[in-house]
Design a protein around this motif. Structure first.
Motif, PDB file in Angstrom:
ATOM      1  N   GLN A  81     -45.257  -2.386   6.447  1.00 56.00           N
ATOM      2  CA  GLN A  81     -44.699  -3.732   6.607  1.00 56.00           C
ATOM      3  C   GLN A  81     -43.225  -3.794   6.200  1.00 56.00           C
ATOM      4  O   GLN A  81     -42.776  -4.752   5.588  1.00 56.00           O
ATOM      5  CB  GLN A  81     -45.520  -4.743   5.799  1.00 56.00           C
ATOM      6  CG  GLN A  81     -46.978  -4.799   6.246  1.00 56.00           C
ATOM      7  CD  GLN A  81     -47.804  -5.752   5.418  1.00 56.00           C
ATOM      8  OE1 GLN A  81     -47.607  -5.868   4.205  1.00 56.00           O
ATOM      9  NE2 GLN A  81     -48.745  -6.438   6.038  1.00 56.00           N
ATOM     10  N   ASP A  83     -41.530  -1.955   4.106  1.00 54.33           N
ATOM     11  CA  ASP A  83     -41.232  -1.631   2.713  1.00 54.33           C
ATOM     12  C   ASP A  83     -41.246  -0.110   2.540  1.00 54.33           C
ATOM     13  O   ASP A  83     -42.299   0.526   2.595  1.00 54.33           O
ATOM     14  CB  ASP A  83     -42.275  -2.281   1.804  1.00 54.33           C
ATOM     15  CG  ASP A  83     -41.975  -2.113   0.322  1.00 54.33           C
ATOM     16  OD1 ASP A  83     -41.354  -1.102  -0.060  1.00 54.33           O
ATOM     17  OD2 ASP A  83     -42.389  -2.989  -0.466  1.00 54.33           O
ATOM     18  N   LYS A  86     -43.396   1.151  -0.341  1.00 57.39           N
ATOM     19  CA  LYS A  86     -44.822   1.052  -0.005  1.00 57.39           C
ATOM     20  C   LYS A  86     -45.228   2.170   0.945  1.00 57.39           C
ATOM     21  O   LYS A  86     -46.344   2.713   0.837  1.00 57.39           O
ATOM     22  CB  LYS A  86     -45.109  -0.309   0.626  1.00 57.39           C
ATOM     23  CG  LYS A  86     -46.572  -0.535   0.971  1.00 57.39           C
ATOM     24  CD  LYS A  86     -46.785  -1.934   1.537  1.00 57.39           C
ATOM     25  CE  LYS A  86     -48.255  -2.172   1.869  1.00 57.39           C
ATOM     26  NZ  LYS A  86     -48.487  -3.529   2.432  1.00 57.39           N
ATOM     27  N   GLN A  87     -44.338   2.538   1.843  1.00 60.25           N
ATOM     28  CA  GLN A  87     -44.670   3.589   2.801  1.00 60.25           C
ATOM     29  C   GLN A  87     -44.943   4.914   2.090  1.00 60.25           C
ATOM     30  O   GLN A  87     -45.875   5.641   2.438  1.00 60.25           O
ATOM     31  CB  GLN A  87     -43.549   3.767   3.832  1.00 60.25           C
ATOM     32  CG  GLN A  87     -43.936   4.706   4.961  1.00 60.25           C
ATOM     33  CD  GLN A  87     -42.938   4.699   6.090  1.00 60.25           C
ATOM     34  OE1 GLN A  87     -41.732   4.727   5.872  1.00 60.25           O
ATOM     35  NE2 GLN A  87     -43.436   4.689   7.318  1.00 60.25           N
ATOM     36  N   ASP A 210     -32.466  -6.743   9.598  1.00 58.76           N
ATOM     37  CA  ASP A 210     -33.810  -6.290   9.197  1.00 58.76           C
ATOM     38  C   ASP A 210     -34.756  -6.277  10.392  1.00 58.76           C
ATOM     39  O   ASP A 210     -35.958  -6.502  10.244  1.00 58.76           O
ATOM     40  CB  ASP A 210     -34.385  -7.170   8.072  1.00 58.76           C
ATOM     41  CG  ASP A 210     -33.520  -7.126   6.825  1.00 58.76           C
ATOM     42  OD1 ASP A 210     -32.933  -6.065   6.543  1.00 58.76           O
ATOM     43  OD2 ASP A 210     -33.427  -8.164   6.133  1.00 58.76           O
TER      44      ASP A 210
END
Length: 327
Positions: A81, A83, A86-87, A210
């Protein structure tokens, strides 16, 4: 009489043996069929950059899901998502869930390398699907193969050539980019920017979004207020260019403004087809995904594979737009 009885008995035995042979042959074929039907299914962890945010990862996942019908794979999706931190964590989750291999669309090459190296060391091969190059020095260490249209530099060159061919020296242009500071964004801008500067095309402004099309709309509206002369716009992805075109049209400045983008999805093809945009540097995404799957299976079967497998970007213009299919 005894001879006739013996002959009949021999004939009966021969028929019985033949029947047994046929039955054994039939059972052998069934066994072979059962062996082929129990071919190992490989679990592939698809670590996406942002399937809920962007069309490219969403479409790639859809293609992978379709390929489950054709190849012995089970696809498990992990979505970062947008991030990068997070990945990296999701790569570890894919290892923990027993994935045989990982397909990743990196948000940024630098941030995921440690996690991908850890996966490789754990015996879980990583395959890079996308345009973010993790670096030749990391081939065999952090990833097995990069399968895609090549780095964003190749797309940037296509766009740079288009601007130089169609705009006069002294022209003024703007750029709308993805996520500032990430490898994909930097690569997609790098060659274009250099070629513009070398040919005296002035870059008025570069702003990041973004990968948010609504931000692209707002930025383009601001550009139009701030700069009375804009001869060309490079937007780094097709969906963002849809917003750019809307802003230009609303301001009465669409006609005569040179537009070019990257990706090759349906929106990009439509903009090219109706003459709104000159070109998009298109990725043959369906072919890329299938090549990634077959490369993964080849490697898991013990075969050698190339570290870089390129299915080149295609320059889509009005002249060839109907010869190709978007994603």
């Amino acid at each position: 009489m005894l001879k006739k009885f013996t002959a009949a008995l021999l004939s009966l035995l021969t028929l019985s043996l033949a029947a047994c042979g046929d039955q054994q042959g039939s059972q052998g074929n069934a066994s072979d069929s059962a062996d082929s039907s129990t071919e190992k299914t490989y679990k592939i962890g698809f670590v996406a950059n942002g399937a809920t945010l962007w069309e490219y990862p969403k479409s790639s996942i859809n293609f992978y899901m379709e390929l489950q019908e054709k190849y012995p794979i089970e696809v498990v999706v992990f979505d970062a998502q947008g991030d990068a931190g997070k990945q990296s964590t999701l790569v570890g989750d894919a290892i923990a869930q027993g994935c045989d291999a990982i397909t990743i669309i990196p948000i940024d090459n630098k941030s995921v390398i440690p996690a991908c190296t850890e996966a490789m060391n754990a015996g879980v091969p990583v395959f890079n699907l996308g345009s973010v190059d993790m670096g030749e020095e990391n081939a065999g260490k952090s990833f097995v193969s990069m399968i895609g249209a090549g780095s964003g530099l190749a797309a940037s060159e296509i766009i740079g050539e288009a601007f130089v061919e169609h705009l006069e020296p002294g022209s003024k242009v703007v750029s709308i980019i993805g996520v500032a500071g990430t490898s994909e964004t930097e690569q997609r801008n790098e060659v274009w920017q250099k070629m513009c500067e070398e040919h005296d095309i002035e870059i008025l402004d570069v702003q990041s979004t973004d990968w948010d099309a609504s931000k692209a709309l707002q930025i383009m509206q601001n550009y139009l207020v701030q700069y009375p002369q804009i001869d060309g716009v490079f937007c780094q992805w097709d969906d963002g260019m849809v917003s750019v075109a809307k802003a230009l049209e609303a301001a009465g400045r669409l006609e005569g403004t040179f537009l070019a983008s990257i990706d090759g999805n349906k929106n990009g093809f439509d903009l090219v087809r109706d003459g709104t945009m000159y070109c998009t540097a298109a990725q043959n995404q369906k072919e890329i995904c299938e090549k990634a799957v077959t490369t993964t299976l080849d490697y898991l079967a013990g075969n050698e594979v190339e570290p870089y497998i390129t299915i080149p970007y295609i320059k889509i213009t009005k002249e060839n737009v109907d010869e190709y299919s978007p994603w």
